[in-house]
Design an enzyme around this catalytic site. Structure first.
Site, PDB file in Angstrom:
ATOM      1  CE  LYS A  18       3.175   3.262   3.251  1.00 32.08           C
ATOM      2  NZ  LYS A  18       3.347   3.371   4.693  1.00 32.08           N
ATOM      3  NE  ARG A  41       6.844   4.422   0.627  1.00 30.52           N
ATOM      4  CZ  ARG A  41       6.629   5.235   1.654  1.00 30.52           C
ATOM      5  NH1 ARG A  41       7.628   5.559   2.470  1.00 30.52           N
ATOM      6  NH2 ARG A  41       5.435   5.747   1.864  1.00 30.52           N
ATOM      7  CE1 TYR A  96       1.170  -0.365   4.349  1.00 28.52           C
ATOM      8  CE2 TYR A  96       0.119   1.784   4.401  1.00 28.52           C
ATOM      9  CZ  TYR A  96       0.947   0.842   4.975  1.00 28.52           C
ATOM     10  OH  TYR A  96       1.565   1.121   6.168  1.00 28.52           O
TER      11      TYR A  96
END
Ligand SMILES: Cc1ncc(COP(=O)(O)O)c(C=O)c1O
Length: 304
Positions: free
Chosen positions: A153, A57, A38
């Protein structure tokens, strides 16, 4: 459960729809295994802030878990633009999640050709609390009980959730995670300190998330003539530091004025937000203030 969301429209698998009616399969691997990644990015004046670093990212997280990117940056930008428009969002938090999708049965091994579940929604971002800015926040240290790939993440956040809960039960705003005496990061924040005028943060490693806010603050610091350094930090240095800062996408930089019940800093300034935080916060707020003038598709990863 009836949900009445202030920003009532979400995006799920290709369509904008009421968040209250949005449904995914209980067989979704995100739900069963935490097999999902996420991003969270802020939106100021109706424009996503640091879009490209967050996208970079997300792409990295997807690569690291071997899941093909379901959308390219232009398509993500379209999704975010739609979320902002449908919800008439101004200052908001934008959340994006990609899971490895649903399949029959329950298999640890991922399917050969997964169909990702893609979800995005927005929540209003309240203004910063003046009391927090005037007084700073308290943090408490805890052992880092997370896995060995915190640079991804992942939505598998149980250890982070438990750490935050323990911190808040202890009256602290954030849990600062420590492993073998070394500072890692907060449960949902990057931890930085100021020592002899330098802004210091731990270097990237599999043990921490590469913080987008940290990178932006480092860029702001360089522009302001504040020296920056990335090096391993002993947890004991939190008690010797002139200042301690938390960085995270939705709030920018917050001053930490207490660590484990002890005031941060020394002498008269102890326990008060410090001058380096003040300069960085001022520079950050100045950027946000001008955000309304920046076109949505501008190369926002070159903000200075
Ligand atoms: C574990 C962790 N570290 C650091 C951060 C800060 O990252 P960013 O500045 O990109 O929000 C977050 C943000 O959610 C986080 O969850």
């Amino acid at each position: 459960m009836a949900l009445t969301a202030p920003h009532a429209t979400c995006w799920l698998d290709g369509t904008f729809q009421p968040l209250a009616n949005a449904r995914i399969s209980p067989l979704d691997r995100g739900f069963l295994f935490g097999d999902a990644v996420y991003e969270v990015l802020p939106c100021y004046a109706g424009r996503p802030f640091l879009f490209h670093p967050h996208m970079a990212r997300l792409e990295r997280s997807l690569r690291e878990i071997g899941l093909a990117a379901p959308l390219d940056r232009a398509q993500w930008a379209q999704v975010l633009r739609g979320l902002v428009a449908h919800n008439q969002a101004q200052d908001a938090t934008l959340y994006l999640q990609v899971s490895r999708g649903a399949e029959w049965g329950r298999n640890h091994a991922p399917p050969a050709t997964p169909k990702a579940t893609v979800f995005a929604y927005a929540t209003p971002l309240p203004p910063l609390d003046p009391k927090t800015l005037n007084e700073g926040v308290a943090v408490a240290t805890f052992p880092d009980e997370r896995w060995g790939r915190c640079d991804i993440k992942s939505t598998a956040l149980l250890a982070n959730v438990l750490a935050k809960d323990r911190a808040q039960s202890a009256g602290a705003f954030e849990a600062v995670l420590v492993a073998d005496g070394w500072l890692r990061e907060g449960s949902s924040t990057t931890v930085m300190l100021v020592h002899q005028g330098r802004l210091v943060a731990p270097p990237d490693s599999p043990q921490i998330l590469p913080g987008t806010t940290r990178d932006f603050l480092f860029a702001l610091a360089k522009t302001a003539g504040i020296a920056v350094e990335r090096r391993d930090i002993r947890a004991t240095e939190l008690h010797e530091a002139d200042e301690v800062l938390l960085g995270f996408a939705t709030r920018g930089a917050l001053p930490v004025t207490q660590v484990d019940g002890r005031a941060v800093g020394s002498d008269l300034a102890a326990g008060r937000p410090g001058p380096v935080w003040q300069r960085l916060h001022g520079a950050f707020q100045a950027r946000i203030k001008h955000w309304a003038d920046v076109p949505f598709d501008a190369p926002v990863d070159a903000p200075l």
